[in-house]
Design a protein around this motif. Structure first.
Motif, PDB file in Angstrom:
ATOM      1  N   ARG A  29     -23.227  61.906  32.497  1.00 59.55           N
ATOM      2  CA  ARG A  29     -22.519  61.151  31.453  1.00 59.55           C
ATOM      3  C   ARG A  29     -22.627  59.663  31.764  1.00 59.55           C
ATOM      4  NH1 ARG A  29     -16.866  63.960  32.466  1.00 59.55           N
ATOM      5  NH2 ARG A  29     -18.307  65.625  32.801  1.00 59.55           N
ATOM      6  N   THR A  30     -22.388  58.848  30.770  1.00 57.34           N
ATOM      7  CA  THR A  30     -22.373  57.397  30.953  1.00 57.34           C
ATOM      8  C   THR A  30     -21.060  57.007  31.616  1.00 57.34           C
ATOM      9  OG1 THR A  30     -23.809  57.032  29.052  1.00 57.34           O
ATOM     10  CG2 THR A  30     -22.425  55.182  29.735  1.00 57.34           C
ATOM     11  N   ARG A  32     -18.504  53.894  32.656  1.00 58.28           N
ATOM     12  CA  ARG A  32     -18.119  52.509  32.377  1.00 58.28           C
ATOM     13  C   ARG A  32     -17.112  52.033  33.419  1.00 58.28           C
ATOM     14  NH1 ARG A  32     -19.669  50.982  27.299  1.00 58.28           N
ATOM     15  NH2 ARG A  32     -20.493  52.650  25.996  1.00 58.28           N
ATOM     16  N   VAL A  45     -20.958  49.158  30.944  1.00 58.93           N
ATOM     17  CA  VAL A  45     -21.691  50.325  31.443  1.00 58.93           C
ATOM     18  C   VAL A  45     -22.212  50.035  32.849  1.00 58.93           C
ATOM     19  CG1 VAL A  45     -23.722  51.798  31.127  1.00 58.93           C
ATOM     20  CG2 VAL A  45     -22.331  51.142  29.153  1.00 58.93           C
ATOM     21  N   LYS A  48     -25.955  54.849  33.326  1.00 54.53           N
ATOM     22  CA  LYS A  48     -26.329  55.520  32.086  1.00 54.53           C
ATOM     23  C   LYS A  48     -26.529  57.009  32.341  1.00 54.53           C
ATOM     24  CE  LYS A  48     -28.601  51.480  30.234  1.00 54.53           C
ATOM     25  NZ  LYS A  48     -29.882  50.846  29.916  1.00 54.53           N
ATOM     26  N   LYS A  49     -26.199  57.806  31.350  1.00 56.44           N
ATOM     27  CA  LYS A  49     -26.424  59.249  31.428  1.00 56.44           C
ATOM     28  C   LYS A  49     -27.888  59.503  31.769  1.00 56.44           C
ATOM     29  CE  LYS A  49     -26.023  63.522  28.822  1.00 56.44           C
ATOM     30  NZ  LYS A  49     -25.572  64.137  27.568  1.00 56.44           N
ATOM     31  N   GLU A  51     -29.286  58.793  34.697  1.00 59.66           N
ATOM     32  CA  GLU A  51     -29.739  57.921  35.781  1.00 59.66           C
ATOM     33  C   GLU A  51     -29.695  58.668  37.112  1.00 59.66           C
ATOM     34  OE1 GLU A  51     -28.968  53.392  37.449  1.00 59.66           O
ATOM     35  OE2 GLU A  51     -28.004  54.031  35.596  1.00 59.66           O
ATOM     36  N   ASP A  74     -31.915  52.770  39.225  1.00 67.33           N
ATOM     37  CA  ASP A  74     -32.249  51.828  38.146  1.00 67.33           C
ATOM     38  C   ASP A  74     -31.331  50.618  38.129  1.00 67.33           C
ATOM     39  OD1 ASP A  74     -34.345  53.444  37.347  1.00 67.33           O
ATOM     40  OD2 ASP A  74     -33.214  54.402  35.731  1.00 67.33           O
ATOM     41  N   SER A  75     -30.036  50.848  38.204  1.00 69.04           N
ATOM     42  CA  SER A  75     -29.080  49.745  38.107  1.00 69.04           C
ATOM     43  C   SER A  75     -28.841  49.057  39.438  1.00 69.04           C
ATOM     44  CB  SER A  75     -27.732  50.257  37.570  1.00 69.04           C
ATOM     45  OG  SER A  75     -27.142  51.152  38.504  1.00 69.04           O
TER      46      SER A  75
END
Length: 106
Positions: A29-30, A32, A45, A48-49, A51, A74-75
């Motif tokens: 799930r995303t 936040r 965010v 992200k879903k 990731e 990624d983030s």
């Protein structure tokens, strides 16, 4: 006060953690910022879903849940997540994974 909704009536801490250090996981799930991630706005965010990341720490919350510190690729964020927010991609002892501090299998 008696109408406080709990996330779950189950106390996870009676069982072993779902994930181990170095396990590759996917966010299902995303996620936040709830205000606990310094330097980011509430609601921004973080993950992200879908990731991918690696479990780098395991802690507890409210003497009820395991919280998995996950370093997302990624983030680049390290985010604390509950087991129900993650899906296992690969166990750390199955090979392919970064060399993480403390990633020794238990």
């Amino acid at each position: 006060m008696s109408n406080i909704a709990r996330d779950s009536e189950i106390v996870e801490l009676t069982d072993t953690p779902l994930f181990d250090y170095g396990d590759k996981v996917r966010a299902n799930r995303t996620i936040r910022n709830d205000g606990t991630y310094v330097g980011k706005e509430i609601g921004e965010v973080l993950v992200k879903k879908g990731e991918l990341g690696y479990v780098v720490s395991i802690g507890t919350f409210l003497q009820q849940f395991y919280i998995y510190g996950v370093e997302f690729l990624d983030s680049g964020y390290r985010v604390g997540m509950k087991g129900k927010e993650l899906d296992l991609v690969r166990r750390s002892h199955e090979g392919e994974g970064p060399s993480l501090p403390g990633a020794a299998s238990r």
